[in-house]
Design a protein around this motif. Structure first.
Motif, PDB file in Angstrom:
ATOM      1  N   TRP A 115     -18.624   2.481  -5.313  1.00 33.61           N
ATOM      2  CA  TRP A 115     -17.187   2.633  -5.607  1.00 33.61           C
ATOM      3  C   TRP A 115     -16.423   1.340  -5.320  1.00 33.61           C
ATOM      4  CZ3 TRP A 115     -14.091   4.920  -8.658  1.00 33.61           C
ATOM      5  CH2 TRP A 115     -12.724   4.959  -8.415  1.00 33.61           C
ATOM      6  N   ASP A 116     -16.980   0.534  -4.407  1.00 30.15           N
ATOM      7  CA  ASP A 116     -16.366  -0.766  -4.102  1.00 30.15           C
ATOM      8  C   ASP A 116     -16.240  -1.652  -5.342  1.00 30.15           C
ATOM      9  OD1 ASP A 116     -15.797  -0.432  -1.517  1.00 30.15           O
ATOM     10  OD2 ASP A 116     -17.381  -1.732  -0.723  1.00 30.15           O
ATOM     11  N   ILE A 117     -17.130  -1.447  -6.314  1.00 33.56           N
ATOM     12  CA  ILE A 117     -17.046  -2.221  -7.561  1.00 33.56           C
ATOM     13  C   ILE A 117     -15.681  -1.988  -8.204  1.00 33.56           C
ATOM     14  CG2 ILE A 117     -17.942  -2.380  -9.932  1.00 33.56           C
ATOM     15  CD1 ILE A 117     -20.729  -1.694  -8.764  1.00 33.56           C
ATOM     16  N   ALA A 118     -15.272  -0.713  -8.232  1.00 35.69           N
ATOM     17  CA  ALA A 118     -13.974  -0.388  -8.836  1.00 35.69           C
ATOM     18  C   ALA A 118     -12.834  -0.884  -7.953  1.00 35.69           C
ATOM     19  CB  ALA A 118     -13.876   1.117  -9.059  1.00 35.69           C
ATOM     20  N   VAL A 119     -12.994  -0.698  -6.657  1.00 33.81           N
ATOM     21  CA  VAL A 119     -11.923  -1.102  -5.731  1.00 33.81           C
ATOM     22  C   VAL A 119     -11.671  -2.606  -5.823  1.00 33.81           C
ATOM     23  CG1 VAL A 119     -11.282  -1.241  -3.272  1.00 33.81           C
ATOM     24  CG2 VAL A 119     -12.351   0.843  -4.185  1.00 33.81           C
ATOM     25  N   LYS A 120     -12.753  -3.372  -5.955  1.00 30.18           N
ATOM     26  CA  LYS A 120     -12.599  -4.844  -6.016  1.00 30.18           C
ATOM     27  C   LYS A 120     -12.458  -5.344  -7.463  1.00 30.18           C
ATOM     28  CE  LYS A 120     -13.251  -5.653  -1.575  1.00 30.18           C
ATOM     29  NZ  LYS A 120     -14.417  -5.086  -0.913  1.00 30.18           N
ATOM     30  N   GLY A 121     -12.316  -4.437  -8.398  1.00 32.13           N
ATOM     31  CA  GLY A 121     -12.108  -4.834  -9.799  1.00 32.13           C
ATOM     32  C   GLY A 121     -13.286  -5.564 -10.401  1.00 32.13           C
ATOM     33  N   GLY A 122     -14.479  -5.389  -9.811  1.00 37.48           N
ATOM     34  CA  GLY A 122     -15.695  -5.985 -10.376  1.00 37.48           C
ATOM     35  C   GLY A 122     -16.031  -7.356  -9.815  1.00 37.48           C
ATOM     36  N   ALA A 123     -15.141  -7.908  -8.965  1.00 39.38           N
ATOM     37  CA  ALA A 123     -15.368  -9.270  -8.448  1.00 39.38           C
ATOM     38  C   ALA A 123     -16.652  -9.351  -7.619  1.00 39.38           C
ATOM     39  CB  ALA A 123     -14.173  -9.709  -7.610  1.00 39.38           C
ATOM     40  N   ASN A 124     -17.107  -8.212  -7.106  1.00 37.40           N
ATOM     41  CA  ASN A 124     -18.295  -8.197  -6.247  1.00 37.40           C
ATOM     42  C   ASN A 124     -19.587  -7.852  -7.001  1.00 37.40           C
ATOM     43  OD1 ASN A 124     -17.373  -5.675  -6.778  1.00 37.40           O
ATOM     44  ND2 ASN A 124     -17.357  -4.928  -4.673  1.00 37.40           N
ATOM     45  N   ILE A 125     -19.537  -7.808  -8.326  1.00 38.76           N
ATOM     46  CA  ILE A 125     -20.775  -7.554  -9.100  1.00 38.76           C
ATOM     47  C   ILE A 125     -21.605  -8.832  -9.112  1.00 38.76           C
ATOM     48  CG2 ILE A 125     -21.729  -6.992 -11.380  1.00 38.76           C
ATOM     49  CD1 ILE A 125     -19.189  -5.382 -11.956  1.00 38.76           C
ATOM     50  N   THR A 126     -22.852  -8.732  -8.642  1.00 34.62           N
ATOM     51  CA  THR A 126     -23.699  -9.932  -8.625  1.00 34.62           C
ATOM     52  C   THR A 126     -24.884  -9.819  -9.574  1.00 34.62           C
ATOM     53  OG1 THR A 126     -24.852  -9.019  -6.743  1.00 34.62           O
ATOM     54  CG2 THR A 126     -23.117 -10.616  -6.257  1.00 34.62           C
ATOM     55  N   SER A 127     -25.178  -8.602 -10.037  1.00 28.56           N
ATOM     56  CA  SER A 127     -26.217  -8.456 -11.060  1.00 28.56           C
ATOM     57  C   SER A 127     -25.979  -7.146 -11.798  1.00 28.56           C
ATOM     58  CB  SER A 127     -27.612  -8.463 -10.433  1.00 28.56           C
ATOM     59  OG  SER A 127     -27.897  -7.200  -9.880  1.00 28.56           O
ATOM     60  N   ALA A 128     -26.520  -7.057 -12.990  1.00 38.10           N
ATOM     61  CA  ALA A 128     -26.374  -5.814 -13.764  1.00 38.10           C
ATOM     62  C   ALA A 128     -27.568  -5.675 -14.684  1.00 38.10           C
ATOM     63  CB  ALA A 128     -25.086  -5.838 -14.574  1.00 38.10           C
ATOM     64  N   LEU A 129     -27.962  -4.429 -14.921  1.00 41.69           N
ATOM     65  CA  LEU A 129     -29.056  -4.195 -15.872  1.00 41.69           C
ATOM     66  C   LEU A 129     -28.580  -4.559 -17.282  1.00 41.69           C
ATOM     67  CD1 LEU A 129     -30.375  -0.659 -14.822  1.00 41.69           C
ATOM     68  CD2 LEU A 129     -31.477  -2.870 -14.451  1.00 41.69           C
ATOM     69  N   PRO A 130     -29.487  -5.031 -18.125  1.00 41.25           N
ATOM     70  CA  PRO A 130     -29.090  -5.280 -19.516  1.00 41.25           C
ATOM     71  C   PRO A 130     -28.844  -3.962 -20.243  1.00 41.25           C
ATOM     72  CG  PRO A 130     -31.457  -5.605 -19.219  1.00 41.25           C
ATOM     73  CD  PRO A 130     -30.900  -5.300 -17.851  1.00 41.25           C
ATOM     74  N   PHE A 131     -27.905  -3.993 -21.173  1.00 40.47           N
ATOM     75  CA  PHE A 131     -27.642  -2.771 -21.940  1.00 40.47           C
ATOM     76  C   PHE A 131     -27.095  -3.122 -23.321  1.00 40.47           C
ATOM     77  CE2 PHE A 131     -22.986  -2.525 -21.855  1.00 40.47           C
ATOM     78  CZ  PHE A 131     -22.685  -3.426 -20.847  1.00 40.47           C
ATOM     79  N   GLY A 132     -27.199  -2.142 -24.218  1.00 41.01           N
ATOM     80  CA  GLY A 132     -26.610  -2.247 -25.547  1.00 41.01           C
ATOM     81  C   GLY A 132     -25.831  -0.981 -25.837  1.00 41.01           C
ATOM     82  N   ALA A 133     -25.155  -0.959 -27.003  1.00 41.60           N
ATOM     83  CA  ALA A 133     -24.335   0.205 -27.330  1.00 41.60           C
ATOM     84  C   ALA A 133     -24.434   0.547 -28.809  1.00 41.60           C
ATOM     85  CB  ALA A 133     -22.877  -0.056 -26.969  1.00 41.60           C
TER      86      ALA A 133
END
Ligand code: NZQ
Ligand code: ZN
Length: 385
Positions: A115-133
């Protein structure tokens, strides 16, 4: 024009019968999790097409990502990803499914409470899985941007996050996938894209000539196409235009080098979190009143908007601005979207609650001049009664 950096790595595959392109876009050895919403992707056959295109890859499914995706639901998907060692996500749906997938992609490897990701507006994201849509609802632009919005139902908080790590690798945009949309969602899409454009255009002039002309082109296209898509469910060209306009309205291009507002969205998110009003409907309530309250700051751009978008060139400056705001409201209403709080059975008590929530979420200096304080937000909401 302001200094800017523009980066957008999302590959767009646009047109009829493009879902088959998944066969080459998704790595052949991937462990894929398909994410979707309620029944629509199954009912209209999109899900079957997606699975067929993925062929012999190991495919898992996660359904039930709801409109305004909830943290609670998304965390169940995160558990699935961790348990099954998923290494590629595929969103099939509208903005909610794609936003939810972005959150899952970032949360899967997140060290700590996601939930901290949302609280910090994403500034604390350091990696993410690849995805498509695979996009089925043109509206949010999520298919080609680095933002998402998540709701934590237990505390009625709806927060946005951004990160360069959550651009989709690719998005498939097949306009014929939108034929099954109900009129309510079509109207939502037109109004959301319209307001995205306004948030980046209707501020103050910085001589961003091409940004202004692009934005005006998008607004004019929406005014022309909106009624067509509502009236004619199988007009492929109208759907194609709406789909591409909605993507271009929020993929970073028209906002590069110009001031941006976003107060309508921030106030709107609180209305959705509290009263479960569709995202676009909250924008239709807030924007006309915001333009009126901020008409001093926005004077020059309001006159430009009046002239170039609505062809209003006569009368006093204030009268032209009044008419442009009225035309904006009338356009939303013509799409079947009500623009007054009272239309949603909300009154003064709701305004008090929304202002309290804006305060709780630090939304106390909004707008391109950061001058939309809680008092100004209150005035905007009172103007929307
Ligand atoms: O759940 P299913 O059964 O799939 O039904 C969905 C859902 O009920 C239905 N739908 C989608 N494609 C369909 C279809 N029904 C029939 N045929 C199809 N082809 O439409 C309903 C609404 O879907 P949703 O994804 O919630 O709508 P939308 O695309 O408008 O997304 C709204 C969300 O995006 C966020 C909003 O806050 C909201 O949570 N936003 C995301 C942004 C971004 N990432 O940049 C920017 C926006 O400003 C916005 O805030
Ligand atoms: Zn929006």
């Amino acid at each position: 024009m302001f200094n800017f950096e523009f980066y957008n790595p999302t590959k767009i595959v646009f047109g009829r019968d493009t879902v088959t392109r998944l066969s080459t876009l998704v790595p052949t050895n991937a462990r894929v999790l398909i994410l979707f919403g309620g029944a629509s992707a199954q009912k209209n056959g999109t899900l079957d097409e997606v699975k067929a295109a993925l062929g012999t890859r190991e495919v898992h499914e996660f359904s039930g990502i709801e409109p305004n995706p909830s943290y609670e639901t998304l965390m169940r998907a995160v558990e699935h990803v961790r348990r099954e060692k998923i290494d590629f996500l595929l969103a099939v749906g509208g903005g909610s499914v794609i936003d939810g997938t972005k959150f899952i992609a970032a949360a899967a490897n997140f060290d700590g409470e996601p939930w901290d990701i949302a609280v910090k507006g994403g500034a604390n994201i350091t990696s993410a899985l690849p995805f498509g849509a695979v996009l089925t609802l043109p509206a949010t632009g999520s298919e080609m941007n680095n933002g998402g919005v998540v709701t934590r139902k237990s505390i009625q908080a709806k927060l946005a996050f951004h990160s360069p790590l959550v651009y989709p690798q690719f998005s498939i945009l097949d306009p014929s996938k939108t034929f099954t949309l109900p009129p309510r969602q079509i109207a939502n899409g037109v109004v959301d894209a319209f307001v995205h454009t306004m948030e980046q255009y209707l501020t103050y002039p910085v001589n961003g000539q091409v940004q202004d002309r692009f934005a005006e082109g998008l607004l004019l296209s929406l005014i022309e196409t909106g009624p067509l898509v509502l009236a004619e469910t199988n007009d492929y060209d109208a759907r194609a235009n709406l789909m591409w306009v909605a993507t271009l309205a929020l993929n970073g291009l028209i906002g590069a080098g110009v001031p941006q507002d976003w107060a309508t969205h921030m106030i709107g998110h609180e209305l959705t979190a509290q009263y479960d009003i569709d995202h676009a409907r909250t924008l239709a309530i807030v924007l006309p009143s915001l333009l009126n309250v901020q008409r001093g700051n926005k004077h020059a751009k309001l006159l430009q908007y009046a002239a170039r978008v609505w062809n209003i060139t006569e009368g006093s400056e204030e009268a032209r601005i009044d008419q442009a705001i009225q035309n904006t409201r009338d356009f939303f209403e013509s799409m079947g979207i009500k623009t007054r709080l009272g239309d949603y059975e909300l009154g003064q008590a709701a305004i008090d609650i929304v202002v309290t929530q804006l305060s709780a979420h630090g939304m106390t200096k909004l707008g391109e001049h950061k001058d939309i304080t809680l008092e100004v937000s209150r005035k905007i909401l009172e103007g929307a009664l």
